[in-house]
Design a protein around this motif. Sequence first.
Motif, PDB file in Angstrom:
ATOM      1  N   ALA A  27     -26.211 -65.737  15.795  1.00 38.55           N
ATOM      2  CA  ALA A  27     -27.158 -66.748  15.321  1.00 38.55           C
ATOM      3  C   ALA A  27     -28.558 -66.157  15.174  1.00 38.55           C
ATOM      4  CB  ALA A  27     -27.187 -67.932  16.282  1.00 38.55           C
ATOM      5  N   SER A  28     -28.656 -64.844  15.223  1.00 42.63           N
ATOM      6  CA  SER A  28     -29.933 -64.130  15.104  1.00 42.63           C
ATOM      7  C   SER A  28     -30.951 -64.591  16.138  1.00 42.63           C
ATOM      8  CB  SER A  28     -30.512 -64.280  13.698  1.00 42.63           C
ATOM      9  OG  SER A  28     -29.637 -63.741  12.746  1.00 42.63           O
ATOM     10  N   GLY A  29     -30.461 -64.970  17.312  1.00 42.93           N
ATOM     11  CA  GLY A  29     -31.359 -65.374  18.387  1.00 42.93           C
ATOM     12  C   GLY A  29     -31.910 -66.782  18.246  1.00 42.93           C
ATOM     13  N   SER A  30     -31.355 -67.557  17.340  1.00 42.91           N
ATOM     14  CA  SER A  30     -31.825 -68.932  17.146  1.00 42.91           C
ATOM     15  C   SER A  30     -31.191 -69.851  18.187  1.00 42.91           C
ATOM     16  CB  SER A  30     -31.474 -69.426  15.740  1.00 42.91           C
ATOM     17  OG  SER A  30     -31.699 -70.812  15.643  1.00 42.91           O
ATOM     18  N   MET A  31     -32.004 -70.266  19.151  1.00 41.02           N
ATOM     19  CA  MET A  31     -31.474 -71.163  20.173  1.00 41.02           C
ATOM     20  C   MET A  31     -31.131 -72.518  19.580  1.00 41.02           C
ATOM     21  SD  MET A  31     -33.437 -70.220  23.689  1.00 41.02           S
ATOM     22  CE  MET A  31     -35.090 -70.167  23.066  1.00 41.02           C
ATOM     23  N   LYS A  32     -31.848 -72.917  18.544  1.00 37.77           N
ATOM     24  CA  LYS A  32     -31.559 -74.190  17.877  1.00 37.77           C
ATOM     25  C   LYS A  32     -30.165 -74.146  17.254  1.00 37.77           C
ATOM     26  CE  LYS A  32     -33.386 -77.327  14.385  1.00 37.77           C
ATOM     27  NZ  LYS A  32     -34.449 -77.555  13.407  1.00 37.77           N
ATOM     28  N   GLU A  33     -29.827 -73.038  16.620  1.00 35.09           N
ATOM     29  CA  GLU A  33     -28.505 -72.890  16.018  1.00 35.09           C
ATOM     30  C   GLU A  33     -27.411 -72.845  17.082  1.00 35.09           C
ATOM     31  OE1 GLU A  33     -26.103 -69.703  13.229  1.00 35.09           O
ATOM     32  OE2 GLU A  33     -28.263 -69.928  12.910  1.00 35.09           O
ATOM     33  N   TYR A  42     -31.478 -78.120  22.960  1.00 34.51           N
ATOM     34  CA  TYR A  42     -32.212 -76.857  23.011  1.00 34.51           C
ATOM     35  C   TYR A  42     -32.556 -76.474  24.448  1.00 34.51           C
ATOM     36  CZ  TYR A  42     -35.982 -73.502  22.131  1.00 34.51           C
ATOM     37  OH  TYR A  42     -36.780 -72.388  22.117  1.00 34.51           O
ATOM     38  N   ARG A  46     -31.731 -73.034  26.493  1.00 37.53           N
ATOM     39  CA  ARG A  46     -32.813 -72.260  27.114  1.00 37.53           C
ATOM     40  C   ARG A  46     -32.494 -71.995  28.584  1.00 37.53           C
ATOM     41  NH1 ARG A  46     -36.468 -68.706  25.752  1.00 37.53           N
ATOM     42  NH2 ARG A  46     -35.760 -67.728  27.633  1.00 37.53           N
TER      43      ARG A  46
END
Length: 99
Positions: A27-33, A42, A46
């Motif tokens: 997810a390229s580091g996207s916590m939202k994804e 979220y 985290r």
Amino acid sequence: MSLSATPAWLANLDDEDLAFIRRFVLASGSMKEVAGEYGVSYPTVRLRLDRLIQKIRLGEQAESDPYVTLVRRLAVDGRVDVDTARVLIAAYRDAAKER
């Protein structure tokens, strides 16, 4: 990197941790994804990431005492609160000094 050269911190992670890392990287580091993929908020992602970071740091620390390592891991996993873990480790080390 060969399997025999697997870092200790990586060897200490369980399958769920490794799956989370894989999803996070993909997810390229996207916590939202990642939150969307897991169906959680979220802040939940985290918190999981923060605990994973603590586990990795624990795995990198040179701790020769298995009891201290166990208590720290229990704290990271949320099975024992951090203050209790500190008290247990301090009492254990004090008792060891008295021997």
